[in-house]
Structures are given as C-alpha cells and as structure tokens.
Design a protein around this motif. Structure first.
Motif, PDB file in Angstrom:
ATOM      1  N   VAL A  98      -7.573 -27.265  18.426  1.00  0.00           N
ATOM      2  CA  VAL A  98      -7.230 -27.131  19.856  1.00  0.00           C
ATOM      3  C   VAL A  98      -8.481 -27.367  20.696  1.00  0.00           C
ATOM      4  CG1 VAL A  98      -5.378 -25.476  19.380  1.00  0.00           C
ATOM      5  CG2 VAL A  98      -7.694 -24.638  19.891  1.00  0.00           C
ATOM      6  N   GLY A  99      -8.258 -27.525  22.018  1.00  0.00           N
ATOM      7  CA  GLY A  99      -9.360 -27.717  22.961  1.00  0.00           C
ATOM      8  C   GLY A  99      -9.625 -26.477  23.786  1.00  0.00           C
ATOM      9  N   LEU A 100     -10.485 -26.626  24.791  1.00  0.00           N
ATOM     10  CA  LEU A 100     -10.903 -25.484  25.618  1.00  0.00           C
ATOM     11  C   LEU A 100      -9.771 -24.881  26.437  1.00  0.00           C
ATOM     12  CD1 LEU A 100     -14.367 -26.733  26.953  1.00  0.00           C
ATOM     13  CD2 LEU A 100     -13.989 -24.798  25.420  1.00  0.00           C
ATOM     14  N   THR A 101      -8.755 -25.692  26.783  1.00  0.00           N
ATOM     15  CA  THR A 101      -7.682 -25.195  27.655  1.00  0.00           C
ATOM     16  C   THR A 101      -6.560 -24.506  26.889  1.00  0.00           C
ATOM     17  OG1 THR A 101      -6.570 -27.356  27.583  1.00  0.00           O
ATOM     18  CG2 THR A 101      -8.129 -26.966  29.392  1.00  0.00           C
ATOM     19  N   HIS A 102      -6.635 -24.480  25.564  1.00  0.00           N
ATOM     20  CA  HIS A 102      -5.582 -23.844  24.766  1.00  0.00           C
ATOM     21  C   HIS A 102      -5.518 -22.347  25.080  1.00  0.00           C
ATOM     22  CE1 HIS A 102      -2.938 -23.021  21.374  1.00  0.00           C
ATOM     23  NE2 HIS A 102      -3.754 -22.022  21.037  1.00  0.00           N
ATOM     24  N   VAL A 103      -4.299 -21.826  25.278  1.00  0.00           N
ATOM     25  CA  VAL A 103      -4.103 -20.411  25.608  1.00  0.00           C
ATOM     26  C   VAL A 103      -3.931 -19.608  24.320  1.00  0.00           C
ATOM     27  CG1 VAL A 103      -2.656 -18.730  26.803  1.00  0.00           C
ATOM     28  CG2 VAL A 103      -3.064 -20.978  27.830  1.00  0.00           C
ATOM     29  N   LEU A 104      -4.793 -18.614  24.139  1.00  0.00           N
ATOM     30  CA  LEU A 104      -4.767 -17.769  22.943  1.00  0.00           C
ATOM     31  C   LEU A 104      -3.805 -16.601  23.126  1.00  0.00           C
ATOM     32  CD1 LEU A 104      -8.637 -17.683  22.455  1.00  0.00           C
ATOM     33  CD2 LEU A 104      -7.022 -18.908  20.982  1.00  0.00           C
ATOM     34  N   GLN A 105      -3.302 -16.089  22.006  1.00  0.00           N
ATOM     35  CA  GLN A 105      -2.423 -14.929  22.023  1.00  0.00           C
ATOM     36  C   GLN A 105      -3.019 -13.810  21.175  1.00  0.00           C
ATOM     37  OE1 GLN A 105       1.659 -15.906  21.133  1.00  0.00           O
ATOM     38  NE2 GLN A 105       1.740 -17.557  22.644  1.00  0.00           N
ATOM     39  N   ASP A 106      -2.452 -12.612  21.336  1.00  0.00           N
ATOM     40  CA  ASP A 106      -2.991 -11.430  20.666  1.00  0.00           C
ATOM     41  C   ASP A 106      -3.051 -11.623  19.155  1.00  0.00           C
ATOM     42  OD1 ASP A 106      -4.022  -8.820  20.614  1.00  0.00           O
ATOM     43  OD2 ASP A 106      -2.050  -7.979  20.185  1.00  0.00           O
ATOM     44  N   GLU A 107      -4.196 -11.301  18.579  1.00  0.00           N
ATOM     45  CA  GLU A 107      -4.487 -11.339  17.142  1.00  0.00           C
ATOM     46  C   GLU A 107      -4.604 -12.750  16.571  1.00  0.00           C
ATOM     47  OE1 GLU A 107      -3.379  -7.513  14.880  1.00  0.00           O
ATOM     48  OE2 GLU A 107      -1.498  -8.180  15.742  1.00  0.00           O
ATOM     49  N   ASP A 108      -4.881 -13.718  17.435  1.00  0.00           N
ATOM     50  CA  ASP A 108      -5.242 -15.051  16.933  1.00  0.00           C
ATOM     51  C   ASP A 108      -6.589 -14.978  16.214  1.00  0.00           C
ATOM     52  OD1 ASP A 108      -3.009 -16.359  17.787  1.00  0.00           O
ATOM     53  OD2 ASP A 108      -3.969 -17.446  19.427  1.00  0.00           O
ATOM     54  N   VAL A 109      -6.794 -15.903  15.296  1.00  0.00           N
ATOM     55  CA  VAL A 109      -8.076 -16.048  14.580  1.00  0.00           C
ATOM     56  C   VAL A 109      -8.646 -17.409  14.958  1.00  0.00           C
ATOM     57  CG1 VAL A 109      -9.224 -16.143  12.351  1.00  0.00           C
ATOM     58  CG2 VAL A 109      -7.287 -14.574  12.694  1.00  0.00           C
TER      59      VAL A 109
END
Length: 369
Positions: free
Chosen positions: A351-362
């Motif tokens: 993924v790139g810088l704009t990817h939205v992370l979610q809780d407990e991602d690694v």
C-alpha cells in the motif's frame, strides 16, 4: 455591569419572553447576545489563568488520550479513579473532597490513557460558582468526558451538568451543524438550504447574523438547523464537540428491575465503583468512544511486535499518519508499506501513504533504496 451580570440579565429576559411566532426574531437575537457574552467569559477565564485552567488544574498530559471525570460533589469520581488507575484520590463522605485535578493513567488494550478526577461542579458553574470555570476549562481539553451521576439522586443532575457544559461551549455527543458561512465584502445576506428549514425562518437567521455583524455573507444550510445550531456554526472556534459517557454510579442499592431501566438511557453505563461492578463494560465503551486505532509494527524479516502498538487518534488513520507518529523522516524515505489486517483484501498487501489503516493492522515500512 460585569459579563456575568449581563448574562444573568439576558437569561432573565429570555425566561420572561413567551415563545411564539412574534417573538422568535427577538429570542434569536437574545440567544446570539448570550453566546457572545459566554465567549467573553471563557476568554476572561483563560486570560486570568494565563491561557490554562489555573493553579491546581493544569496537568502535564500523558498517554494517547485524556478522559475527564465531571459530576456533582460526592458522586464517586475519586473512588472510580482509584479503582481504574490505582491512583490515590482523597475520598470522604463530605462534599468538595477533591479541590484540584487529580491525574491517573490506565493502560488498556495496549494504550496508555490519562484520566483526570476533576473537582465537583455545582449549578451555576458556567457563571463562575465554585470552581466551575476552571473545571469546565479542563473538560474542554479532554478527548472524552465521563459524566458521573449518583443514581440515588435525581437524574435531573444529568440535565444540569449538560447545561453547565453547554454554557462553556461544550457539545456532548453531538456533531458540528452542517452549515456553511462564507463572509464577503458586499452583496448583503444570501441564504440557501438543501433541506426544508422547520426550526428557523429567514428573519431569525438575519437577526442572529446582524448581532454578529455578518451583514454580507452567504449562508448554506445542509441540515434542518435551529437558532442554537446557527449560533454554534458562527461561534465554531469556541465550540468543543466531545463524546461523553454517563457513568451511573452506586447501583449496589438498586434492584434488578430498576437496573433494567437505567440501561435504556443512551450512552450510559451503570456501575458500582466501590464494589467494582461493571467496570469492564465502562472501559469497553470508553475505548469505543475514543475511536483509537492500534497498529503493530513488523520489522522486515522479523516477527510482529504485539507488546507496544502505535496508537493513533484520527478517524482516518493513514500510513502517512503512522509514519509521522514514528518519525517524520519515514515519509521522506518511504517507498511503500506491507500491511496485514482487516484494512487490506490480500494478506499481506503493498500500500501507499494514503492507505487507511484499521485497528490491529500489522505494518512493515519499506524505504527507498
């Protein structure tokens, strides 16, 4: 006449004025004046204390979020702080035991969260009674408010506390009104709306705008707003929209049937701080309202580190936010990232810088060669 006296005078006039079609414009103007004086009172309070809440109230901030305990005296705030954080806060059977802000820290789901036991407030706190202005000034800086109520006393206290908080520009469990105001040099007032306005008419709108000397502006309503919401949109810099949980304490004196009724109150958790009943549910709701996101790091070629997550506070936590939390140089050297978790379709996925992370991602950050 002091600012507090001016506020009292306007409140008295509003109380005497019957609400009908003929008085709506006048009441709208009075509400705008009242809001302006309350903003002045807040500014005076902050100036008198050097921009903070004052001696005994300013606390060094730690952790990723702050939860403030607000309530009447002797409702169990100090006991609750002690049970949750292990911090000693003086407890006694008489009112106003806590005279300053008492901080504590809890580590929950890997995140350090600061909790502040604030002195009890009383009716009229927003106008300076007791230490109300200092208490509410601290509450304005919190990410979440626990409104602690004694269920053996009238739940009318809930309305009083909300009224006191609103008087200092705190809007609990609300979102900013969807109203766009754009100032211009000339052309008068232009009002548009995308939904029918059933709570306010154009005369009221113009009366409020005139009170704020907004004689040339474009106002776009994207919601069925009230006069109060229009004033909030104008005073947006003085408003704080903070989530709140109603902590209904001392349920050990209640029956099961009465307890069922308490669960019907929105955003409420019945507890007994003294007996440590239902504190797990309170913390779970706290976590949900804080809307925190934990991201675990995985150095290239190594196992993920699940002991110390990077905790982000934003509603939309991007990879760039994560990088800035670690070190700003990561963005400059960033090539891409490898992410495992619910935010990606493939495990793992680049993924790139704009990817939205979610809780407990690694996440593994890959730098430019």
């Amino acid at each position: 006449m002091t600012t507090v006296e001016k506020i009292k005078s306007i409140e008295d006039e509003m109380a005497k004025t019957q609400k009908n079609k003929a008085t709506e414009r006048h009441l709208g103007m009075l509400k705008a004046k009242l809001s302006k004086f309350r903003a002045e009172l807040l500014a005076e309070s902050q100036k008198a204390s050097g921009g903070g809440a004052g001696i005994g109230f300013d606390v060094a901030r730690t952790g990723v979020a702050t939860v403030g305990f607000v309530g009447f005296p002797s409702v169990g705030k100090s006991t609750l702080l002690s049970k949750l954080t292990g911090t000693h806060s003086e407890v006694a059977a008489y009112e106003f035991t806590t005279l300053t802000t008492v901080p504590g820290v809890i580590k929950y789901k890997g995140a350090k969260i600061q909790m502040l036991d604030l002195p009890g407030i009383i009716e009229g706190a927003k106008d300076g009674r007791g230490r109300g202005k200092q208490v509410i000034a601290v509450a304005r800086t919190c990410n979440l408010i626990f409104i602690v109520l004694d269920v053996n006393k009238p739940l009318q206290h809930k309305k009083i506390i909300e009224h006191e908080l609103e008087g200092f520009g705190i809007r609990v469990n609300q979102s900013p009104p969807d109203i766009l105001i754009r100032k211009k040099e000339r052309g008068g007032v232009n009002i548009t709306n995308t939904v029918p306005l059933t709570k306010i008419d154009k005369d009221e709108i113009k009366a409020v705008l005139a009170e704020y000397k907004l004689n040339s502006c474009d106002v776009s309503f994207r919601c069925d707003a009230s006069v109060d919401e229009l004033i909030d949109a104008i005073e947006i810099k003085n408003r704080k929209y903070i989530p709140a949980v109603y902590v209904l304490n001392k349920i050990d004196s209640f029956s099961i049937e009465e307890l069922d009724l308490l669960y019907r109150i929105p955003n409420a958790v019945p507890i007994s701080s003294g007996n440590e009943w239902n504190l797990d549910e309170l913390l779970e709701l706290m976590w949900d309202r804080l809307n925190l996101v934990r991201v675990y790091t995985k150095p290239k070629g190594k196992l993920p580190d699940f002991t110390e997550p990077v905790v982000l506070k934003s509603d939309r936590c991007t990879v760039e936010d994560f990088c800035n939390q670690i070190h700003k140089s990561l963005v400059d050297d960033f090539r891409n990232a490898l992410v495992f978790g619910t935010s990606v379709k493939h495990q793992p996925q680049y993924v790139g810088l704009t990817h939205v992370l979610q809780d407990e991602d690694v996440i593994t950050i890959l730098k430019k060669i």
